[in-house]
Design an enzyme around this catalytic site. Sequence first.
Site, PDB file in Angstrom:
ATOM      1  N   HIS A   1       0.786  -1.445   0.146  1.00  0.00           N
ATOM      2  CA  HIS A   1      -0.130   0.024   0.420  1.00  0.00           C
ATOM      3  C   HIS A   1       0.795   1.381  -0.028  1.00  0.00           C
ATOM      4  O   HIS A   1      -0.034   2.286  -0.591  1.00  0.00           O
ATOM      5  CB  HIS A   1      -0.599  -0.046   1.272  1.00  0.00           C
ATOM      6  CG  HIS A   1      -1.984   1.069   0.955  1.00  0.00           C
ATOM      7  ND1 HIS A   1      -2.200   2.061   0.669  1.00  0.00           N
ATOM      8  CD2 HIS A   1      -2.943   1.090   1.389  1.00  0.00           C
ATOM      9  CE1 HIS A   1      -3.422   2.440   0.695  1.00  0.00           C
ATOM     10  NE2 HIS A   1      -4.086   1.882   1.359  1.00  0.00           N
TER      11      HIS A   1
ATOM     12  N   ASP B   1     -10.633  -3.598 -17.674  1.00  0.00           N
ATOM     13  CA  ASP B   1     -11.449  -4.451 -19.190  1.00  0.00           C
ATOM     14  C   ASP B   1      -9.484  -4.564 -19.999  1.00  0.00           C
ATOM     15  O   ASP B   1      -8.959  -4.446 -20.272  1.00  0.00           O
ATOM     16  CB  ASP B   1     -12.381  -3.490 -19.784  1.00  0.00           C
ATOM     17  CG  ASP B   1     -12.287  -4.575 -21.610  1.00  0.00           C
ATOM     18  OD1 ASP B   1     -12.257  -5.914 -21.245  1.00  0.00           O
ATOM     19  OD2 ASP B   1     -13.009  -3.848 -22.089  1.00  0.00           O
TER      20      ASP B   1
END
Length: 463
Positions: free
Chosen positions: A169, A384
Amino acid sequence: MDPIKQSSSELVFTVKRQKAELLAPAKPTPRETKLLSDIDDQEGLRFQIPVINFYRKDSSMGGNDPVKVIKKAIVETLVFYYPFAGRLREGNGRKLMVDCTSEGVMFVEADADVTLEQFGDELQPPFPCLEELLYDLPGSAGVLNCPLLLIQVTRLRCGGFIFALRLNHTMSDAPGLVQFMTAVGEMARGASAPSTLPVWCRESLNARNPPQVTCTHHEYDEVPDTKGTIIPLDDMIHKSFFFGPSEVSALRRFLPPHLRKCSTFELLTSVLWRCRTISLNPDPEEEVRVLCIVNARSRFNPPLPNGYYGNAFAFPVAVTTAAKLCKNPLGYALELVKNTKLDVTEEYMKSVADLMVMKGRPHFTVVRTYLVSDVTRAGFGEVDFGWGKAVYGGPAKGGVGAIPGVASFYIPFRNKNGENGIVVPICLPALAMEIFVKELDSMLKSDDAPVISTNYSIIRPAL
């Protein structure tokens, strides 16, 4: 629809993994050292965050193998995002930096003997066999000297696949990670470069010289855990809660008219903070906190550059006593949450960076704290790779972080009735979860607002 649902956690399946490999950038990249910002390297971000995306079979992709397509796209994307292929080192004053070694990100190819349909018609955390779909390779999960990304692509029996990722992170926040994942998707679909080029520019979020803390930061208060009220780690239950239009309007009825136009984020945060506090039953006079993650990209003048993929958020905090939070009407909690979000300005971010340098990069307060992060607009589900948008895309579970159980995400979700809403994974000890469910249920199903008693509990009208 019942808004409270545990996922198909009874589902058990086998995942066969190939030997993990390191994917290095497709071309030579600069060998250099890049400092993280003083927001990136605070203690509270030194952990791995899991994300998972599920994809359906797409007949237009023919016999294309998602593993091969995504692997090729990752090595091409790493040419642009080459710091992800490096390793973190720690310097003086606990300063983190990326040694851009081109060693690569960790990649795992896998196959599961399960179909997407078997996960049920509502994909949401907690996911069955998550530890098999995002395998924790021994020795890979450290903050220093370890891969900064671990990616596992698992083919499903139906022709669909799962893309799971674990990120250090300190490197990126949700918008930064989605920017990288979107780039991989673009390269997978044939682009020669990402449409948004990455910008490092981490010095924009560094401490001033000399540093000076100019704002109040109760999110970093040192709070002694006098009564063992950091959540116990045994017997933890993960559940997801759905809030569609009818649930949100049911909760709005608890607000006075002048507050009913508040955002859904503010409403849900107030409700969940209050229900959660009641369920954990802290001492009435002790302080409780809610930390709201606020994206600060647009709060800079000029704004941070498009393409910035570092951590650019603050943890502004609302603080009150358990008694005040639980005895007062919901509007009390809501006012606290609303005011908190206004705190984050450019000066506030600089003040946080200064505090990090002056106080040794402390962890945010976790004692009697609840942390919420809204990823409804982050765009995980839009990624996508050529097979269309994800059926589910976003955090793999709630309660992640150095202290499990403290954090919840607000994730965009469409239920089986076609309603768009928000799903929130919550992680609590078993007994507290029972109370939490009852509290929330009674608010959602109550015909009128609760009557507030004078003792530390809520009395509702007799039905």
